[in-house]
Design a protein around this motif. Sequence first.
Motif, mmCIF file in Angstrom:
data_model
loop_
_atom_site.group_PDB
_atom_site.id
_atom_site.type_symbol
_atom_site.label_atom_id
_atom_site.label_comp_id
_atom_site.label_asym_id
_atom_site.label_seq_id
_atom_site.Cartn_x
_atom_site.Cartn_y
_atom_site.Cartn_z
ATOM 1 N N THR A 256 0.803 -1.226 0.000
ATOM 2 C CA THR A 256 0.000 0.000 0.000
ATOM 3 C C THR A 256 0.835 1.275 0.000
ATOM 4 O O THR A 256 0.327 2.351 0.287
ATOM 5 N N ARG A 257 2.106 1.192 -0.306
ATOM 6 C CA ARG A 257 3.001 2.349 -0.284
ATOM 7 C C ARG A 257 3.434 2.704 -1.704
ATOM 8 O O ARG A 257 2.947 2.131 -2.674
ATOM 9 N N ASN A 258 4.402 3.642 -1.851
ATOM 10 C CA ASN A 258 4.891 4.001 -3.177
ATOM 11 C C ASN A 258 6.369 4.376 -3.120
ATOM 12 O O ASN A 258 6.933 4.547 -2.044
ATOM 13 N N ALA A 259 6.980 4.501 -4.282
ATOM 14 C CA ALA A 259 8.425 4.736 -4.383
ATOM 15 C C ALA A 259 8.863 6.020 -3.697
ATOM 16 O O ALA A 259 9.988 6.116 -3.207
ATOM 17 N N ARG A 260 8.004 7.029 -3.642
ATOM 18 C CA ARG A 260 8.388 8.312 -3.053
ATOM 19 C C ARG A 260 8.532 8.241 -1.537
ATOM 20 O O ARG A 260 9.039 9.166 -0.910
ATOM 21 N N ASP A 261 8.118 7.116 -0.918
ATOM 22 C CA ASP A 261 8.329 6.924 0.519
ATOM 23 C C ASP A 261 9.819 6.926 0.863
ATOM 24 O O ASP A 261 10.198 7.167 2.005
ATOM 25 N N PHE A 262 10.669 6.652 -0.108
ATOM 26 C CA PHE A 262 12.106 6.538 0.128
ATOM 27 C C PHE A 262 12.874 7.814 -0.208
ATOM 28 O O PHE A 262 14.104 7.815 -0.199
ATOM 29 N N ASP A 263 12.191 8.912 -0.520
ATOM 30 C CA ASP A 263 12.869 10.128 -0.968
ATOM 31 C C ASP A 263 13.991 10.584 -0.048
ATOM 32 O O ASP A 263 15.102 10.856 -0.500
ATOM 33 N N LEU B 167 15.615 8.941 2.412
ATOM 34 C CA LEU B 167 16.679 7.933 2.477
ATOM 35 C C LEU B 167 17.494 7.945 1.187
ATOM 36 O O LEU B 167 18.731 7.962 1.218
ATOM 37 N N ALA B 168 16.817 7.955 0.061
ATOM 38 C CA ALA B 168 17.507 7.935 -1.233
ATOM 39 C C ALA B 168 18.384 9.165 -1.414
ATOM 40 O O ALA B 168 19.502 9.072 -1.932
ATOM 41 N N GLN B 169 17.895 10.313 -0.977
ATOM 42 C CA GLN B 169 18.686 11.540 -1.074
ATOM 43 C C GLN B 169 19.990 11.398 -0.300
ATOM 44 O O GLN B 169 21.051 11.761 -0.783
ATOM 45 N N ARG B 170 19.915 10.857 0.900
ATOM 46 C CA ARG B 170 21.113 10.690 1.729
ATOM 47 C C ARG B 170 22.064 9.645 1.145
ATOM 48 O O ARG B 170 23.269 9.822 1.165
ATOM 49 N N LEU B 171 21.523 8.568 0.633
ATOM 50 C CA LEU B 171 22.360 7.508 0.079
ATOM 51 C C LEU B 171 22.973 7.879 -1.263
ATOM 52 O O LEU B 171 24.006 7.336 -1.651
ATOM 53 N N SER B 172 22.366 8.798 -1.985
ATOM 54 C CA SER B 172 22.794 9.113 -3.361
ATOM 55 C C SER B 172 24.186 9.698 -3.444
ATOM 56 O O SER B 172 24.800 9.682 -4.512
ATOM 57 N N ALA B 173 24.724 10.210 -2.344
ATOM 58 C CA ALA B 173 26.087 10.716 -2.356
ATOM 59 C C ALA B 173 27.102 9.581 -2.558
ATOM 60 O O ALA B 173 28.196 9.797 -3.070
ATOM 61 N N ARG B 174 26.711 8.361 -2.161
ATOM 62 C CA ARG B 174 27.625 7.220 -2.244
ATOM 63 C C ARG B 174 27.123 6.079 -3.108
ATOM 64 O O ARG B 174 27.880 5.186 -3.457
ATOM 65 N N CYS B 175 25.823 6.080 -3.436
ATOM 66 C CA CYS B 175 25.214 4.966 -4.161
ATOM 67 C C CYS B 175 24.274 5.463 -5.237
ATOM 68 O O CYS B 175 23.786 6.581 -5.178
ATOM 69 N N ARG B 176 24.000 4.598 -6.168
ATOM 70 C CA ARG B 176 22.892 4.802 -7.083
ATOM 71 C C ARG B 176 21.695 4.145 -6.424
ATOM 72 O O ARG B 176 21.763 2.996 -5.992
ATOM 73 N N VAL B 177 20.599 4.860 -6.280
ATOM 74 C CA VAL B 177 19.421 4.355 -5.580
ATOM 75 C C VAL B 177 18.261 4.295 -6.569
ATOM 76 O O VAL B 177 17.930 5.297 -7.205
ATOM 77 N N ILE B 178 17.643 3.122 -6.686
ATOM 78 C CA ILE B 178 16.526 2.928 -7.598
ATOM 79 C C ILE B 178 15.313 2.528 -6.763
ATOM 80 O O ILE B 178 15.387 1.608 -5.953
ATOM 81 N N CYS B 179 14.203 3.234 -6.960
ATOM 82 C CA CYS B 179 12.965 2.981 -6.218
ATOM 83 C C CYS B 179 11.847 2.682 -7.212
ATOM 84 O O CYS B 179 11.212 3.607 -7.734
ATOM 85 N N PRO B 180 11.607 1.404 -7.507
ATOM 86 C CA PRO B 180 10.523 1.071 -8.434
ATOM 87 C C PRO B 180 9.168 1.237 -7.790
ATOM 88 O O PRO B 180 9.031 1.149 -6.572
ATOM 89 N N ASP B 181 8.176 1.494 -8.602
ATOM 90 C CA ASP B 181 6.811 1.654 -8.103
ATOM 91 C C ASP B 181 5.972 0.518 -8.623
ATOM 92 O O ASP B 181 5.162 0.548 -9.411
#
Length: 85
Positions: free
Chosen positions: A62-69, A71-85
């Motif tokens: 019942t959630r969506n990919a934008r729930d990780f915004d 976390l993904a922002q913080r991780l993006s400095a060191r990783c490529r982050v992919i959040c499928p919907d």
Amino acid sequence: ECLCLLKAIGLRSMAGPVRAEVNPTRMGTIAGLGPHGFHRVHYTEWGAADNPHVVICVHGLTRNARDFDFLAQRLSARCRVICPD
């Protein structure tokens, strides 16, 4: 497991300033195949596309990919982050 992953990529703390507005680096769709044929799968992507360190964040039913915004922002400095919907 998540804490181990964060330590493994060198992200010691999730604390710190986070921009009020968070926008993914890229957004798009890919073709997915399900029991009733092909459909579009939306995704948000953060960080450099050529980064070999990739984190895939998968949400619950019942959630969506934008729930990780944030976390993904913080991780993006060191990783490529992919959040499928």
